[in-house]
Design a protein around this motif. Structure first.
Motif, PDB file in Angstrom:
ATOM      1  N   SER A 191      -4.421   4.252   8.418  1.00 20.98           N
ATOM      2  CA  SER A 191      -5.629   3.628   8.041  1.00 20.98           C
ATOM      3  C   SER A 191      -6.108   2.725   9.243  1.00 20.98           C
TER       4      SER A 191
ATOM      5  N   THR B  59       3.935   6.569  -0.606  1.00 19.31           N
ATOM      6  CA  THR B  59       4.004   7.317   0.894  1.00 19.31           C
ATOM      7  C   THR B  59       4.823   6.118   1.484  1.00 19.31           C
TER       8      THR B  59
ATOM      9  N   LEU C 206       0.792  -1.173   0.007  1.00 18.28           N
ATOM     10  CA  LEU C 206      -0.117   0.096  -0.096  1.00 18.28           C
ATOM     11  C   LEU C 206       0.686   1.397  -0.106  1.00 18.28           C
TER      12      LEU C 206
ATOM     13  N   HIS D  63       2.478   6.270   7.205  1.00 16.31           N
ATOM     14  CA  HIS D  63       1.387   6.988   6.879  1.00 16.31           C
ATOM     15  C   HIS D  63       0.415   5.873   6.496  1.00 16.31           C
ATOM     16  N   VAL D  64       0.610   4.844   6.115  1.00 18.16           N
ATOM     17  CA  VAL D  64      -0.372   3.827   5.944  1.00 18.16           C
ATOM     18  C   VAL D  64      -0.869   3.351   7.315  1.00 18.16           C
TER      19      VAL D  64
ATOM     20  N   PHE E 204       0.663   3.915  -3.118  1.00 15.51           N
ATOM     21  CA  PHE E 204       0.313   5.405  -2.825  1.00 15.51           C
ATOM     22  C   PHE E 204       1.464   6.232  -2.736  1.00 15.51           C
TER      23      PHE E 204
ATOM     24  N   SER F 172      -6.574   6.566  -3.756  1.00 22.43           N
ATOM     25  CA  SER F 172      -5.757   7.311  -2.765  1.00 22.43           C
ATOM     26  C   SER F 172      -5.444   6.887  -1.804  1.00 22.43           C
ATOM     27  N   LEU F 173      -4.614   7.151  -0.888  1.00 26.54           N
ATOM     28  CA  LEU F 173      -4.317   6.692   0.420  1.00 26.54           C
ATOM     29  C   LEU F 173      -5.792   7.481   1.312  1.00 26.54           C
TER      30      LEU F 173
END
Length: 394
Positions: free
Chosen positions: A44, A36, A30, A40-41, A34, A91-92
């Motif tokens: 989620s 990143t 992921l 940052h993932v 995206f 997008s994220l």
């Protein structure tokens, strides 16, 4: 309680862990998709915890007012649609928003499952039923990362959320066909306008809050492990993403095993007795894990031993904490269940976010958060026992 109802409740209770564990192996993928990083993932995951905390406060009063089936079917439908939105995320930011909505739907199964058990069982039978549900819902942490890693390698991360869509749709069908309404017809239906007052009463019940926080703090430690383990296993120690599930699943197997042992221990002592003793096991494992992590071992196995026994101890702590908290709240079981879950996942979300904030490229942040949760859980369990002995109503 029939086997069919137990299986349905187990599947509904698994919505939370399944929607978490299934996509853990995809964190690096992921991040790449995206453009990143893994930190940052991880947002989620934290926002999913926040959605679970908020949503459970809503479903509790709804389940007391309209019964168990209606709110449950609405929540499962919302989870299904949000899972599809996750699969289509461009997008994220889209993924994070869809995960929040997914949590709002998924928490219905968690709230209603606890309320149904309370409707049908006394406190000791409830603890046994929660332990049996561990056997069903515990399969999710074992199978989900394995299947998630395989789907990631074969079909990409989108396939993971498409499988969640199909699973929740099948659960909704099972509820519609085979789960009867468990709220007694002669029990007064609590009006929605009194929801805040009921929550205030529950918040003022020190024994209820004590049991809720004892379970919530050890759950927070578990979610610190969930948030930190993808980085530690896959990136820090080089475990292939498709093999991550084997390590994660072995810890879940210990959780299931102790859950079944707990059901037998309850023949000899009440739930609160075993709860107070197993929190010490959890704390000891957390402190040992912190000590090992500080040494930064070159191999992974020294970390796996305290992790296994720490996660396994939750198989006793969580069902007993839930049963003790729900005892005495039969008329408002939905509200009690909603507040229980909301408070527990607020603590869990904070722990997951803290692991991300303390990220330093080692296993130490995860271990330190687990230890802090263990220290707090032991302290709260001791205080709750004192309040219960003084006769404060539960």
């Amino acid at each position: 309680m029939t086997l069919r109802i137990l299986l349905i409740l187990g599947a509904l209770s698994a919505f939370g862990p399944l929607a978490i564990d299934f996509y853990l192996p995809s964190f690096p993928a992921l991040a790449k998709a995206f453009a990143t990083d893994v930190e940052h993932v991880q947002l989620s995951l934290a926002v999913y915890f926040a959605g679970l905390a908020i949503g459970q406060l809503l479903y509790g009063p709804l389940a007391d007012r309209f019964g168990r089936r209606g709110p449950l079917l609405v929540g499962v439908s919302l989870f299904t649609l949000a899972s599809l939105a996750c699969a289509l995320a461009p997008s994220l930011e889209w993924l994070i928003a869809a995960r929040f909505v997914q949590a709002l739907g998924g928490c219905a199964g968690m709230v209603v499952s606890r309320a149904v058990v309370r409707d049908l069982c006394d406190p000791i039978a409830s603890a046994k039923a929660f332990s049996q549900l561990m056997l069903v819902m515990g399969l999710a942490p074992i199978l989900a990362p394995l299947l998630g890693g395989w789907l990631l390698a074969v079909a990409g991360w989108q396939a993971i959320f498409l499988c969640l869509t199909l699973f929740s749709a099948l659960c909704g069908l099972a509820v519609a066909l085979w789960l009867p309404e468990s709220l007694p017809a002669d029990m007064p239906r609590a009006p929605l306008r009194g929801a805040l007052q009921r929550y205030r009463q529950l918040l003022g019940d020190g024994v209820f809050i004590g049991y809720v926080l004892t379970g919530g703090l050890v759950m927070a430690g578990m979610f610190a492990y969930i948030a930190g383990s993808p980085f530690i296993f896959i990136q820090l120690y080089g475990v292939p993403a498709e093999h991550y599930g084997w390590l994660f699943g072995s810890n879940a197997a210990g959780f299931i095993l102790v859950g079944q042992i707990n059901a037998r221990l309850l023949r000899y002592r009440r739930p609160e007795y075993w709860l107070r003793r197993f929190v010490w096991v959890y704390l000891g494992c957390g402190l040992l894990l912190t000590g090992v992590s500080a040494l930064q071992p070159a191999q992974l196995w020294p970390l796996l031993i305290p992790l296994f026994f720490g996660i396994a101890s939750l198989g006793c702590i969580l069902p007993n904490a839930s049963a003790c908290a729900m005892a005495g709240h039969g008329q408002h079981a939905g509200s009690a269940s909603g507040l229980l879950g909301s408070l527990q996942f607020c603590v869990a979300a904070a722990a997951a976010a803290l692991v991300a904030a303390l990220h330093d490229g080692t296993a130490l942040p995860m271990a330190e958060v687990i230890s802090l949760c263990g220290i707090a859980a032991v302290g709260v369990a001791w205080l709750t026992a004192r309040l219960a002995r003084r006769g404060q109503p539960a």
